[in-house]
Design a protein around this motif. Structure first.
Motif, PDB file in Angstrom:
ATOM      1  N   PRO A   6       0.899  -1.174   0.031  1.00 31.73           N
ATOM      2  CA  PRO A   6       0.039  -0.059  -0.005  1.00 31.73           C
ATOM      3  C   PRO A   6       0.790   1.249  -0.064  1.00 31.73           C
ATOM      4  CG  PRO A   6       0.132  -1.050   2.143  1.00 31.73           C
ATOM      5  CD  PRO A   6       0.607  -1.896   1.365  1.00 31.73           C
ATOM      6  N   MET A  27       3.418   3.171   2.541  1.00 30.73           N
ATOM      7  CA  MET A  27       2.510   3.532   3.828  1.00 30.73           C
ATOM      8  C   MET A  27       3.330   2.986   4.921  1.00 30.73           C
ATOM      9  SD  MET A  27      -0.915   1.455   4.812  1.00 30.73           S
ATOM     10  CE  MET A  27      -2.247   2.336   3.971  1.00 30.73           C
ATOM     11  N   ALA A  70       0.775  -0.579   7.726  1.00 32.44           N
ATOM     12  CA  ALA A  70       0.978  -1.363   6.665  1.00 32.44           C
ATOM     13  C   ALA A  70       1.122  -2.792   7.011  1.00 32.44           C
ATOM     14  CB  ALA A  70       1.934  -0.933   5.748  1.00 32.44           C
ATOM     15  N   VAL A  71       0.305  -3.575   6.447  1.00 35.83           N
ATOM     16  CA  VAL A  71       0.551  -5.008   6.720  1.00 35.83           C
ATOM     17  C   VAL A  71       1.558  -5.745   5.920  1.00 35.83           C
ATOM     18  CG1 VAL A  71      -0.777  -7.379   6.753  1.00 35.83           C
ATOM     19  CG2 VAL A  71      -1.850  -5.258   7.788  1.00 35.83           C
ATOM     20  N   GLY A  89     -14.722  -6.120  -0.399  1.00 35.03           N
ATOM     21  CA  GLY A  89     -14.328  -4.876  -0.500  1.00 35.03           C
ATOM     22  C   GLY A  89     -13.304  -4.210   0.405  1.00 35.03           C
ATOM     23  N   PHE A  90     -12.161  -3.599   0.236  1.00 29.32           N
ATOM     24  CA  PHE A  90     -11.374  -3.012   0.973  1.00 29.32           C
ATOM     25  C   PHE A  90     -10.441  -3.745   1.787  1.00 29.32           C
ATOM     26  CE2 PHE A  90     -10.425   0.732   4.058  1.00 29.32           C
ATOM     27  CZ  PHE A  90     -10.455   1.820   3.191  1.00 29.32           C
ATOM     28  N   HIS A  91     -10.214  -4.967   1.176  1.00 31.22           N
ATOM     29  CA  HIS A  91      -9.332  -6.042   1.577  1.00 31.22           C
ATOM     30  C   HIS A  91      -7.985  -6.020   0.981  1.00 31.22           C
ATOM     31  CE1 HIS A  91     -11.308  -8.133   4.868  1.00 31.22           C
ATOM     32  NE2 HIS A  91     -12.473  -7.594   4.327  1.00 31.22           N
ATOM     33  N   GLY A  92      -7.863  -5.043  -0.018  1.00 28.42           N
ATOM     34  CA  GLY A  92      -6.474  -5.128  -0.646  1.00 28.42           C
ATOM     35  C   GLY A  92      -6.468  -5.441  -1.823  1.00 28.42           C
ATOM     36  N   LYS A  93      -7.398  -5.757  -2.541  1.00 29.74           N
ATOM     37  CA  LYS A  93      -7.089  -6.519  -4.160  1.00 29.74           C
ATOM     38  C   LYS A  93      -6.587  -5.542  -5.103  1.00 29.74           C
ATOM     39  CE  LYS A  93     -11.708  -7.087  -4.612  1.00 29.74           C
ATOM     40  NZ  LYS A  93     -12.152  -6.448  -3.135  1.00 29.74           N
ATOM     41  N   SER A  94      -7.312  -4.367  -5.109  1.00 32.15           N
ATOM     42  CA  SER A  94      -6.549  -3.322  -5.969  1.00 32.15           C
ATOM     43  C   SER A  94      -5.397  -3.117  -5.672  1.00 32.15           C
ATOM     44  CB  SER A  94      -7.578  -2.278  -6.155  1.00 32.15           C
ATOM     45  OG  SER A  94      -8.755  -2.439  -6.757  1.00 32.15           O
ATOM     46  N   THR A  95      -5.034  -2.843  -4.479  1.00 37.69           N
ATOM     47  CA  THR A  95      -3.553  -2.443  -4.124  1.00 37.69           C
ATOM     48  C   THR A  95      -2.378  -3.720  -4.570  1.00 37.69           C
ATOM     49  OG1 THR A  95      -4.382  -1.465  -2.313  1.00 37.69           O
ATOM     50  CG2 THR A  95      -2.191  -1.842  -2.157  1.00 37.69           C
ATOM     51  N   TYR A 132      -5.989  -8.072   3.921  1.00 31.38           N
ATOM     52  CA  TYR A 132      -4.739  -7.797   3.401  1.00 31.38           C
ATOM     53  C   TYR A 132      -3.650  -9.186   3.200  1.00 31.38           C
ATOM     54  CZ  TYR A 132      -6.288  -3.055   4.763  1.00 31.38           C
ATOM     55  OH  TYR A 132      -6.910  -2.249   5.102  1.00 31.38           O
TER      56      TYR A 132
HETATM   57  P1  ADP Z   1     -10.248  -3.481  -2.574  1.00 33.99           P
HETATM   58  O1  ADP Z   1      -9.557  -3.401  -3.955  1.00 33.99           O
HETATM   59  O2  ADP Z   1     -10.141  -4.884  -1.939  1.00 33.99           O
HETATM   60  O3  ADP Z   1     -11.441  -2.962  -2.316  1.00 33.99           O
HETATM   61  P2  ADP Z   1      -8.063  -1.885  -2.029  1.00 33.99           P
HETATM   62  O4  ADP Z   1      -6.889  -2.278  -2.492  1.00 33.99           O
HETATM   63  O5  ADP Z   1      -8.564  -0.566  -2.601  1.00 33.99           O
HETATM   64  O6  ADP Z   1      -9.041  -2.843  -1.624  1.00 33.99           O
HETATM   65  O7  ADP Z   1      -7.434  -1.452  -0.489  1.00 33.99           O
HETATM   66  C1  ADP Z   1      -8.404  -0.785   0.517  1.00 33.99           C
HETATM   67  C2  ADP Z   1      -7.563   0.177   1.655  1.00 33.99           C
HETATM   68  O8  ADP Z   1      -6.741  -0.686   2.048  1.00 33.99           O
HETATM   69  C3  ADP Z   1      -6.738   1.220   0.707  1.00 33.99           C
HETATM   70  O9  ADP Z   1      -6.818   2.405   1.346  1.00 33.99           O
HETATM   71  C4  ADP Z   1      -5.368   0.575   0.896  1.00 33.99           C
HETATM   72  O10 ADP Z   1      -4.370   1.519   0.986  1.00 33.99           O
HETATM   73  C5  ADP Z   1      -5.253  -0.047   2.265  1.00 33.99           C
HETATM   74  N1  ADP Z   1      -4.514  -1.340   2.140  1.00 33.99           N
HETATM   75  C6  ADP Z   1      -4.178  -2.174   1.146  1.00 33.99           C
HETATM   76  N2  ADP Z   1      -3.330  -3.120   1.468  1.00 33.99           N
HETATM   77  C7  ADP Z   1      -2.642  -2.807   2.786  1.00 33.99           C
HETATM   78  C8  ADP Z   1      -2.200  -3.527   3.519  1.00 33.99           C
HETATM   79  N3  ADP Z   1      -1.146  -4.471   3.144  1.00 33.99           N
HETATM   80  N4  ADP Z   1      -1.867  -2.967   4.765  1.00 33.99           N
HETATM   81  C9  ADP Z   1      -2.656  -1.817   5.031  1.00 33.99           C
HETATM   82  N5  ADP Z   1      -3.506  -1.410   4.410  1.00 33.99           N
HETATM   83  C10 ADP Z   1      -3.595  -1.754   3.157  1.00 33.99           C
END
Ligand code: ADP
Ligand code: MG
Length: 548
Positions: free
Chosen positions: A192, A202, A206-207, A243-249, A404
């Motif tokens: 992230p 981050m 950050a995980v 949602g919000f579990h880090g897929k797009s990241t 994540y």
């Molecule tokens: P998704 O696509 O699954 O909905 P995102 O990739 O958009 O999720 O991530 C959601 C949020 O989590 C973002 O603000 C991102 O910065 C944060 N995030 C992603 N990966 C990590 C991680 N490994 N540790 C901490 N925060 C993370």
């Protein structure tokens, strides 16, 4: 020598601004040579451009720092970043780049000689020359910055570690085909970023990345030694999760993994095959005679989708064109995120099929094409899809992100999969560009400019490049413009070669000479783009015409 320049400047103090022009040419500073290449016409014009050459014996770089092309690029990048820090607060500007280590014109190393290119806002009191300030910049700050780049003045351990990091990433990327992988994400990586507008890692929360055991691969790198992490296999890999579990990241890190990252970035050992292309929908783009027939057939307008043109593509046709063009340019790895796709091109569920019958629906969804793409054309796909289970039917591997952390849920997804009949992809088309349709000139001279990372002005045309996710540096936008000019003016688009063959020829030239092969007569900053972004920009050029 530098005295001579100082004296010359003093004589010019208070004179009209235009007299700065007389500085053009070479100035010998003893340790280095300054070349004043282009002088701005007035204080408000874009900065003047200068070059600096530090001979190899003065720079003192050991051969280990520059002898291979990879270490040369890395060391140059390290130097340019240091120059940027040393010049903070000065009127001198150097193009230092972000988190990626690119081949850039701002610093090049040739046989140990260091060549810099900088901008300087030549100072004025209104329209009169401010010689005192100019002298301070050119005769004090510039020599100080040059001194700071001598090997003796560097933290040589950090400089060596920088080149080692880049060399490891390149070695890792080169191993991917033998390992049968499209990407690798090292355990402990920080994916992230700090925010939507900062590409820095981050901090704090950050995980760190931790691979699931079943997909864990251990590689051996020349400097770092053994590294373990997630190997993303060739074939079709689905990334799922709430949602919000880090897929797009994760997908974003894979997009960037075609480039090498600076030490401390968190993605030093996140690498993706060099030919991977991010695919997205891009409503409104122009399409010039692209074969989208695999995805679109029987349009209500009767248009021939095997030879499809539009000034204003829909979400689905734009995405279909983006896929066809990526394959045409030579990509065999597609990266797709549900967040930026056209849903009707991705999936069609059973109930919709029951309601809208086959002959009423022109679109063949990607889910029916992704397997033939791999089987028949060896094209792999990594796809983020949290909203539909349709891809369970076709995925070779399914990775679930949970808090994540990635888990291998392939078996569970397979238990939920249904049979699916593939469509036929056909053969990716190869177009021949009409060379007269690509022209870098406007009013008799070359015009290549950019507006942020959004628009590339090429001759009389504005090319919309804002959706090219893997253009990562403003200087690459200029690099694309220069590459298009090279294709057009140096006979690479000759009306006979296919576009892919023209790109091969360009790659061959860049491979031996590096990015400066693009910059003939261009004094500004530019950096090396990939062939996929060059092709994508060409495809968005509104004057582009393709031969019958
Ligand atoms: P998704 O696509 O699954 O909905 P995102 O990739 O958009 O999720 O991530 C959601 C949020 O989590 C973002 O603000 C991102 O910065 C944060 N995030 C992603 N990966 C990590 C991680 N490994 N540790 C901490 N925060 C993370
Ligand atoms: Mg997302």
């Amino acid at each position: 020598d530098d005295r001579r320049l100082a004296e010359e400047l003093r004589r010019m103090d208070g004179a009209s601004y235009g007299r700065y022009k007389s500085l053009s040419g070479e100035w010998d500073f003893g340790d280095f040579t300054l070349t004043v290449e282009r002088v701005q016409a007035d204080p408000f014009a874009p900065p003047s451009r200068i070059g600096v050459r530090i001979p190899a014996d003065v720079a003192g770089l050991p051969g280990d720092a520059w002898r291979s092309p990879v270490r040369r690029r890395a060391t140059a990048d390290h130097l340019v970043r240091r120059a940027h820090r040393v010049l903070k607060g000065a009127r001198l500007r150097i193009d230092a780049g972000g988190q990626e280590v690119l081949d850039r014109a701002a610093c090049q190393i040739h046989e140990g000689e260091v060549r810099l290119r900088l901008g300087i806002e030549l100072p004025g009191h209104g329209r009169r020359i401010d010689a005192r300030t100019a002298e301070r910049e050119l005769c004090e700050r510039l020599p100080d910055a040059v001194d700071a780049l001598m090997w003796d003045a560097l933290d040589t351990e950090a400089a060596t570690a920088f080149a080692d990091t880049v060399e490891d990433a390149v070695a890792l990327r080169e191993q991917l085909p033998d390992l049968g992988l499209v990407a690798f994400v090292a355990d402990g990586s920080v994916l992230p970023r700090r925010s939507g507008v900062s590409d820095l890692p981050m901090t704090g929360a950050a995980v760190p990345f931790a691979s699931p055991e079943s997909l864990r691969v251990t590689v051996k790198l020349p400097h770092r030694g053994e590294v373990s992490g997630l190997g993303v296999p060739e074939g079709i890999t689905l990334i799922v999760g709430g949602g919000f579990h880090g897929k797009s990241t994760l997908l974003h890190a894979l997009e960037r993994g075609v480039y090498d990252h600076v030490p401390g970035d968190g993605r030093e050992c996140v690498v993706t095959r060099a030919d991977a292309v991010k695919i997205r929908a891009e409503e409104g783009r122009r399409v010039e005679r692209t074969d989208v027939g695999a995805f679109v057939r029987n349009l209500p307008t009767g248009a021939d989708t095997g030879d499809f043109s539009t000034e204003n593509a829909s979400g689905s046709t734009s995405q279909a064109a983006n896929i066809a063009e990526a394959l045409e340019a030579g990509s065999a790895a597609l990266l797709v995120d549900e967040d930026t796709t056209a849903t009707n091109l991705m999936i069609r569920d059973a109930r919709m099929q029951a309601l809208v019958h086959g002959d009423r629906e022109p679109l063949t969804p990607f889910v029916d094409l992704v397997r033939p793409l791999h089987r028949e054309h060896a094209v792999s796909t990594v796809l983020v899809m949290g909203g539909s289970g349709d891809y369970f039917d076709v995925a070779d591997h399914v990775i679930m992100l949970d808090g994540y952390r990635p888990y291998d849920v392939t078996e569970r997804a397979r238990a939920l999969a249904a049979d699916r009949i593939d469509a036929d992809f056909g053969v990716p088309a190869q177009r021949v560009v009409d060379p007269r349709s690509v022209d870098a000139t406007a009013r008799g001279r070359a015009r290549i400019k950019r507006r942020d990372m959004d628009v590339l002005t090429f001759g009389e045309s504005d090319i919309d490049v804002r959706n090219l996710a893997q253009l990562v540096d403003p200087s690459q936008v200029i690099g694309v413009g220069l590459a298009l000019r090279t294709l057009a003016e140096e006979g690479l688009l000759d009306g006979r070669r296919t576009l892919a063959e023209s790109l091969d020829e360009l790659d061959a030239r860049l491979g031996s000479a590096g990015v400066t092969a693009l910059g003939r007569g261009y004094a500004g900053d530019y950096a090396l783009p990939r062939r996929y972004e060059i092709a994508a920009s060409l495809n968005r050029l509104r004057t582009l015409r393709v031969r019958e």
